[in-house]
Design an enzyme around this catalytic site. Structure first.
Site, PDB file in Angstrom:
ATOM      1  N   ASP A 112     -13.345  49.989 -44.794  1.00  0.00           N
ATOM      2  CA  ASP A 112     -14.493  50.097 -45.694  1.00  0.00           C
ATOM      3  C   ASP A 112     -15.349  51.258 -45.213  1.00  0.00           C
ATOM      4  O   ASP A 112     -15.556  51.426 -44.007  1.00  0.00           O
ATOM      5  CB  ASP A 112     -15.297  48.798 -45.696  1.00  0.00           C
ATOM      6  CG  ASP A 112     -14.596  47.678 -46.453  1.00  0.00           C
ATOM      7  OD1 ASP A 112     -13.884  47.970 -47.426  1.00  0.00           O
ATOM      8  OD2 ASP A 112     -14.779  46.515 -46.068  1.00  0.00           O
ATOM      9  N   ASP A 138     -12.646  48.390 -53.845  1.00  0.00           N
ATOM     10  CA  ASP A 138     -13.611  47.372 -54.268  1.00  0.00           C
ATOM     11  C   ASP A 138     -14.321  47.790 -55.554  1.00  0.00           C
ATOM     12  O   ASP A 138     -14.536  46.978 -56.458  1.00  0.00           O
ATOM     13  CB  ASP A 138     -14.656  47.131 -53.176  1.00  0.00           C
ATOM     14  CG  ASP A 138     -14.053  46.638 -51.868  1.00  0.00           C
ATOM     15  OD1 ASP A 138     -13.034  45.924 -51.915  1.00  0.00           O
ATOM     16  OD2 ASP A 138     -14.602  46.982 -50.806  1.00  0.00           O
TER      17      ASP A 138
END
Length: 168
Positions: A112, A138
């Site tokens: 991430d 995401d």
């Protein structure tokens, strides 16, 4: 029509793979670099679970589930078994699921690299927790889901209006 959504999935997977490789090589945990100050920053973490660290001990099953969902959607697109209006949103969801699923299988965690101070403020006000660090995959899943919700809402509105119209 079938080929273009599949090419989009492939292009998004390549882009996400390159972004994640760049993030691993360049970014450091705990160091934020503003892209759009106050709105979007670069950060770094390896997430073995989901948002807010949920299911952190289940990296492999989560990765496998994500890959299965992504491959199922790609298969349905390839076979032409989806309503036409759903194809593009589901292509985004497939790319996001595959992007995070493959990353989880290969690394044991998902890379991430995006943070949002704006979303942090909202999240802290609602849940007293900062908003999780996230990635392009995401964003793709959320955008595809949002598009499906919008399409469903529009279809429901049209159906309700059709029921109100007198038959001629």
């Amino acid at each position: 029509m079938r080929g273009r959504p599949l090419l989009l999935v492939l292009a998004l997977l390549v882009a996400e793979g390159l972004l994640k490789a760049w993030a691993v090589a360049t970014l450091e945990p705990g160091v934020n670099r503003p892209l759009l100050p106050g709105v979007l920053h670069l950060g770094f973490t390896l997430n073995s679970g989901m948002a807010w660290g949920l299911l952190g001990g289940f990296a492999a099953p989560l990765a496998a589930l994500r890959v299965l969902v992504g491959l199922g959607l790609v298969g349905a697109m390839g076979l032409g078994r989806l309503p036409r209006r759903w194809v593009w949103p589901l292509a985004l969801i497939a790319a996001g699921a595959l992007g995070n699923g493959l990353d989880g299988l290969m690394r044991g965690a998902v890379v991430d690299y995006l943070t949002s101070p704006l979303l942090d403020t909202v999240s802290r006000a609602v849940a007293r927790e900062p908003f999780p660090i996230f990635n392009l995959s995401d964003v793709l899943v959320c955008a595809g889901t949002g598009a499906l919700l919008l399409l469903s809402w529009r279809q429901d509105r049209r159906a309700a209006q059709a029921r109100k119209q007198p038959l001629s």
